[in-house]
Write a protein that holds these residues in place. Structure first.
Motif, short mmCIF file in Angstrom:
data_model
loop_
_atom_site.label_atom_id
_atom_site.label_comp_id
_atom_site.label_asym_id
_atom_site.label_seq_id
_atom_site.Cartn_x
_atom_site.Cartn_y
_atom_site.Cartn_z
N GLY A 109 10.43 1.21 3.33
CA GLY A 109 9.62 2.00 2.40
C GLY A 109 8.35 2.51 3.03
O GLY A 109 7.94 3.66 2.81
N ALA A 110 7.70 1.65 3.84
CA ALA A 110 6.45 2.05 4.47
C ALA A 110 6.66 3.20 5.46
O ALA A 110 5.83 4.11 5.57
N TRP A 164 0.85 -1.19 0.00
CA TRP A 164 0.00 0.00 0.00
C TRP A 164 0.88 1.24 0.00
O TRP A 164 1.78 1.36 0.84
N THR A 165 0.62 2.14 -0.92
CA THR A 165 1.48 3.31 -1.04
C THR A 165 0.67 4.56 -1.36
O THR A 165 -0.44 4.48 -1.89
N VAL A 166 1.29 5.70 -1.07
CA VAL A 166 0.70 7.00 -1.43
C VAL A 166 1.57 7.70 -2.46
O VAL A 166 1.37 8.88 -2.76
N GLY A 188 12.18 5.56 -4.35
CA GLY A 188 12.94 6.49 -3.52
C GLY A 188 12.66 6.31 -2.04
O GLY A 188 13.55 6.48 -1.20
N PHE A 189 11.41 5.95 -1.70
CA PHE A 189 11.08 5.69 -0.29
C PHE A 189 11.98 4.60 0.28
O PHE A 189 12.50 4.72 1.39
N PHE A 190 12.15 3.53 -0.46
CA PHE A 190 12.97 2.42 0.02
C PHE A 190 14.44 2.80 0.09
O PHE A 190 15.16 2.38 0.99
N GLU A 191 14.88 3.61 -0.87
CA GLU A 191 16.29 4.01 -0.88
C GLU A 191 16.65 4.89 0.30
O GLU A 191 17.77 4.85 0.80
N ALA A 251 6.30 5.81 -9.75
CA ALA A 251 7.09 4.63 -9.42
C ALA A 251 8.47 5.05 -8.92
O ALA A 251 9.03 4.42 -8.01
N ASP A 252 9.01 6.10 -9.50
CA ASP A 252 10.32 6.59 -9.09
C ASP A 252 10.28 7.05 -7.63
O ASP A 252 11.21 6.80 -6.86
N GLN A 253 9.20 7.73 -7.24
CA GLN A 253 9.07 8.18 -5.85
C GLN A 253 8.95 7.00 -4.90
O GLN A 253 9.53 6.99 -3.81
N LEU A 254 8.19 5.97 -5.32
CA LEU A 254 8.04 4.79 -4.48
C LEU A 254 9.38 4.10 -4.25
O LEU A 254 9.72 3.74 -3.11
#
Length: 510
Positions: A420-421, A110-112, A121-124, A116-119
């Motif tokens: 990422g979450a 589940w993401t906001v 980036g969350f994990f990075e 895809a690049d931003q998602l």
């Protein structure tokens, strides 16, 4: 005529003055409270901002007043903290479900994120290890996942069919970028987004199917017979065993030409195996040993009969049972004894759950060519059911995937998911470090951790465990459900992991 002064009149007037003062004070206080409680708040819902006036004391109450429906995984933040203040900003981000891939394991997430690049980036932001995260786009025409913008800020490198090209405008969904490159997708082709340094890659993997025919050995079986003419304990081979052959046809799934998975379609025995026959000298009874060899033939026959029965039960049946542990269901300690009379060598169906590592002995099934080579049972793990009915070695340790998002996750998988979450809630740097320390203390990031005294369970140590059911029915086994609930709990109760960690340091729990 003027009224005369009396004590009663004095008391009455005094009471009137007191009541008037109380009423005036109440009105003033009410007016002051109404003035201060009335707030102007900026309400931002998925990027659209409106200015609203409210008397609500909390963001939750404000959203109820405005009729904003908040789902379980949506993220709500307030600039003024728990209490709603004048000129505060309340932000609502509606979550949707996409699929990420953590070191080869597909996980619904589940993401906001708006791209895809931003998602990625969350994990990075929170991941310093080598865990590889990609975003899987199951349907490029789906408005929630396939319609996701690939890169808000730059170009996208497209890799498909062994060719690499660049799409200069990454602020498009996958379907538009692939169409611009003339790339046509088949029904089962896979599309994913990944990062390679500063480069955003849109990758297409072609999925095809085919058949492979193979020849496999059918090991011969061994039979033992009792020969009273042989000396006690002596054995000899009366018939040499010969292996047979069978032809197996597999349905194979290829990804970019590389075999990924296979299932056995059919098998045919082309050459029958020939059993090996071993003769063993009969054991002599004490009576036989003490009497003349030429004594009563009837006694000898009786002794032979008894000896044969003993040999059948003690040796022959032991051999027949040596390969027949396949019907052991979920038992960690199943072992064949010498008197195991289970001669049903065709029962390789039913290895469920438990540790079936003892079943590697199935290569020794006697008298049954259909089950030879079935060593795959040693790989049965977890809650899956390995339906190995009559297949000859085709399982090879494969397990069914239970229903869940991050089922029985490793610590590395759990932390990669949480990274990422947490980042999409803005919890990076010190907040992320505090979250790692907090759940190290609580559960060591083990999905099955349970406090025997309190009943607290899972990675976030929910007490009771079924509180997490709001985020998924598989909360006892699914690390993603546990982490999603744990982050929500921290946000609602403490506001951030650093504050939760501070509370844990001071009190010993959070």
């Amino acid at each position: 005529m003027a009224r005369r002064w009396t004590p009663q009149r004095f008391v009455t007037l005094r009471r009137i003055r007191v009541i008037a003062c109380i009423a005036a004070t109440s009105i003033a206080l009410a007016g002051s409270f109404a003035f201060t409680a009335r707030k102007s708040v900026a309400l931002n819902i998925n990027g659209q901002t409106t200015q609203v006036t409210t008397y609500a004391m909390t963001a939750t109450r404000l959203l109820e007043e405005q009729g904003v429906d908040i789902k379980t995984h949506d993220i709500v933040t307030t600039s003024s903290g728990d209490q709603l203040a004048n000129h505060a900003v309340v932000t609502v981000q509606s979550a949707y479900q996409t699929t990420i891939n953590i070191d080869g394991t597909s996980v619904p997430f589940w993401t906001v994120a708006t791209s895809a690049d931003q998602l990625l980036g969350f994990f990075e932001e929170n991941q310093n290890n080598a865990t590889k995260i990609t975003v899987d786009i199951d349907n490029v025409y789906n408005q929630l996942t396939g319609g996701l913008v690939i890169n808000q800020d730059g170009p996208v490198t497209v890799i498909a069919d062994g060719k690499t090209s660049v799409a200069p405008n990454g602020k498009l969904p996958a379907a538009s970028i692939l169409d611009s490159k003339g790339i046509v997708l088949n029904k089962e082709d896979r599309v994913s987004v990944e990062k390679d340094g500063d480069t955003t890659i849109l990758r297409v993997r072609r999925v095809t199917h085919g058949e492979e025919t193979r020849t496999a050995i059918v090991p011969y079986s061994t039979q033992t017979i009792i020969d009273s003419n042989l000396p006690e304990g002596q054995s000899e081979i009366r018939q040499q065993g010969v292996n047979g052959e069978k032809t197996q046809v597999y349905n194979v799934t290829y990804v970019d030409g590389v075999a990924e998975s296979e299932t056995l379609k059919s098998e045919t025995v082309t050459t029958m195996a020939i059993d090996q026959i071993i003769a063993v000298g009969a054991a002599k009874s004490d009576t036989d040993k003490g009497s003349d060899k030429g004594s009563d033939k009837g006694s000898d026959k009786k002794s032979d009969s008894a000896d044969n029965g003993k040999a059948d039960s003690g040796f022959n049946n032991q051999h027949e049972s040596s390969g027949n542990n396949a019907n052991n269901t979920g038992d960690k300690n199943n072992s064949s004894s010498g008197n195991n009379t289970n001669t049903d060598t065709n029962n390789n169906a039913g290895n469920t759950g438990g540790n079936n590592s003892g079943n590697t002995g199935n290569t020794g099934n006697t008298g049954n060519t259909g089950n030879s080579g079935n060593t795959g049972n040693s790989g049965n793990t977890g809650g899956g059911t390995n339906n190995n009915s009559g297949s000859s070695g085709s399982d090879s340790g494969t397990t069914t995937t239970p229903s869940g998002r991050l089922w029985h996750a490793t610590v590395a998988q759990a932390q990669a998911y949480a990274a990422g979450a947490a980042a999409q809630r803005g919890w990076t740097g010190n907040d992320w470090d505090c979250l790692v320390k907090l759940w190290n203390r609580e559960s060591r990031w083990l999905w099955y951790a349970e406090n025997a005294s309190s009943g607290a369970y899972g990675i976030p140590q929910s007490r009771p465990a079924d509180k997490m059911a709001a985020f998924g029915a598989n909360y006892r086994d699914d690390a993603a459900v546990q982490i999603d609930w744990g982050l929500w709990y921290i946000a609602q109760t403490y506001g951030s992991p650093s504050k939760a960690w501070q509370h844990s340091e001071q009190i010993g729990w959070y």
